[in-house]
Write an enzyme that holds these catalytic residues in place. Sequence first.
Site, mmCIF file in Angstrom:
data_model
loop_
_atom_site.group_PDB
_atom_site.id
_atom_site.type_symbol
_atom_site.label_atom_id
_atom_site.label_comp_id
_atom_site.label_asym_id
_atom_site.label_seq_id
_atom_site.Cartn_x
_atom_site.Cartn_y
_atom_site.Cartn_z
ATOM 1 N N GLY A 4 -7.175 -8.705 1.325
ATOM 2 C CA GLY A 4 -5.882 -9.032 1.921
ATOM 3 C C GLY A 4 -5.559 -10.522 1.891
ATOM 4 O O GLY A 4 -4.414 -10.902 1.641
ATOM 5 N N GLY B 220 -12.097 -4.435 1.864
ATOM 6 C CA GLY B 220 -13.495 -4.044 2.034
ATOM 7 C C GLY B 220 -13.929 -3.012 1.002
ATOM 8 O O GLY B 220 -15.055 -3.048 0.498
ATOM 9 N N ARG C 231 0.816 -1.227 0.000
ATOM 10 C CA ARG C 231 0.000 0.000 0.000
ATOM 11 C C ARG C 231 0.846 1.271 0.000
ATOM 12 O O ARG C 231 0.368 2.330 -0.397
ATOM 13 C CB ARG C 231 -0.952 0.003 1.204
ATOM 14 C CG ARG C 231 -2.154 -0.894 0.971
ATOM 15 C CD ARG C 231 -3.049 -0.896 2.180
ATOM 16 N NE ARG C 231 -4.377 -1.381 1.847
ATOM 17 C CZ ARG C 231 -5.349 -1.521 2.730
ATOM 18 N NH1 ARG C 231 -5.136 -1.223 3.990
ATOM 19 N NH2 ARG C 231 -6.534 -1.939 2.349
HETATM 20 C C1 3PG Z 1 -8.588 -1.656 5.209
HETATM 21 O O1 3PG Z 1 -7.492 -2.119 5.512
HETATM 22 O O2 3PG Z 1 -9.560 -2.364 4.925
HETATM 23 C C2 3PG Z 1 -8.724 -0.162 5.122
HETATM 24 O O3 3PG Z 1 -7.522 0.456 5.448
HETATM 25 C C3 3PG Z 1 -9.866 0.334 5.984
HETATM 26 O O4 3PG Z 1 -9.637 0.027 7.323
HETATM 27 P P1 3PG Z 1 -10.883 -0.166 8.296
HETATM 28 O O5 3PG Z 1 -11.576 -1.416 7.811
HETATM 29 O O6 3PG Z 1 -10.326 -0.276 9.677
HETATM 30 O O7 3PG Z 1 -11.772 1.049 8.126
HETATM 31 MG MG MG Z 2 -11.096 -3.638 6.192
#
Ligand code: 3PG
Ligand code: MG
Length: 393
Positions: A343, A366, A50
């Site tokens: 991920g 997400g 990232r």
């Molecule tokens: C992620 O890793 O999905 C994003 O950085 C968003 O993070 P969060 O789900 O804690 O809002």
């Molecule tokens: Mg997330």
Amino acid sequence: MAPDPDPLRGIPLLEDLPPLEGKRVLVRADFNVPLHIGVRGRATVADDFRITAALPTLRHLLDEGAEVTAASHLGRPAGAPDPRWQMDPVRERLETLCPGVVLMENLRFDPGEKANDPAFVQRLIAGYDAYVDEAFGAAHRTHASIVGPPQFLPSAAGRRFAKEIEVLGGILCAPARPFVAVVGGAKVADKLEVLKVLATKVDTLIVGGGMAFTFLAAQGHHIGDSLCDETHLDDCRALLDSGVRILLPTDTRALEPGGTFGPEGVGPRGSVKVIEGDLPDGWKGLDIGPDTAAEFAAAIADAGTVLWNGPLGAFEDRRFAGGTRVVAQAVADSTGFSVVGGGDSASALDELGLSDKVGYLSTGGGASLSFIESEGHLPGIDALRHASNAPRG
Ligand code: 3PG
Ligand code: MG
């Protein structure tokens, strides 16, 4: 809402910013990266994907003569400073990769970030001349640093952010066919809305992972002790009846009654067997079986476009990683355009050294799912469309 055939329409890009020489630019990045905790608790960045994804934007801004400050969240601290989630490890890596960029402390140390507090937005933008959103991974969050600044500053999508919209938007409106989506993961509830949208877009929907068992149960199969979300049986039935071709597992790698599973060292125990069709009482399905893996791989091989999100089994336990591996390999080998989000899928590819063999690896987990669910209307994207310098018409 239907997706726009030009997914980037109305979104200001870096070229739409006023001249930046000597100007101060605030870049919202998504540097929410996995950390490795080493000796004496020292944290380092375990995967800098990232960070590297944001470099073209950061370097462009520096080349234009701007003074660049980046800001990000890291983890989920509870709206107060927390030493575990300080940005130091990220800052260290960023300094090596792109000297000259200042990195603020974790945005989520202030409760105003998640609350989208207008006063926090004002504190954030004070002294800045322009805003760039390079945080696609957080574009589904209505947080202050995402939706606030474009209301007050000339704004733009960063290069990577724009690429995400172009690629994900592109496969939603004009995919090369056949379009095959592979969706895995444990919980059907998390993916249901995405599956509903995908069912209207794809030629074949492949469902694996823990969530597949609710579909199998909806068809009347015995699934033993496997995960089943009783509250979503009807939703699964509706999808199965929707007319789209859905591939479900036909054989399963299952754990005997009383067995345990998990990553190495956490004591995986019990015998594992490939079972065709229904599972006997007490057996828990934790991965797709070899026949299913071969069938899924064959469908992926024929795809013009393949979208993959989510593991096909409990791959953190090596005994149940085979299905995810076969699918990762098939996605990497496919001659069609492959897009991978999430991920877990990304780390499976990484483990196999296949990350650079896929057409596009999204920085969003997400966010990429929400992008599909909302057909491109994420808070972070819509905020940019409303910026004063956004192209009109
Ligand atoms: C992620 O890793 O999905 C994003 O950085 C968003 O993070 P969060 O789900 O804690 O809002
Ligand atoms: Mg997330």
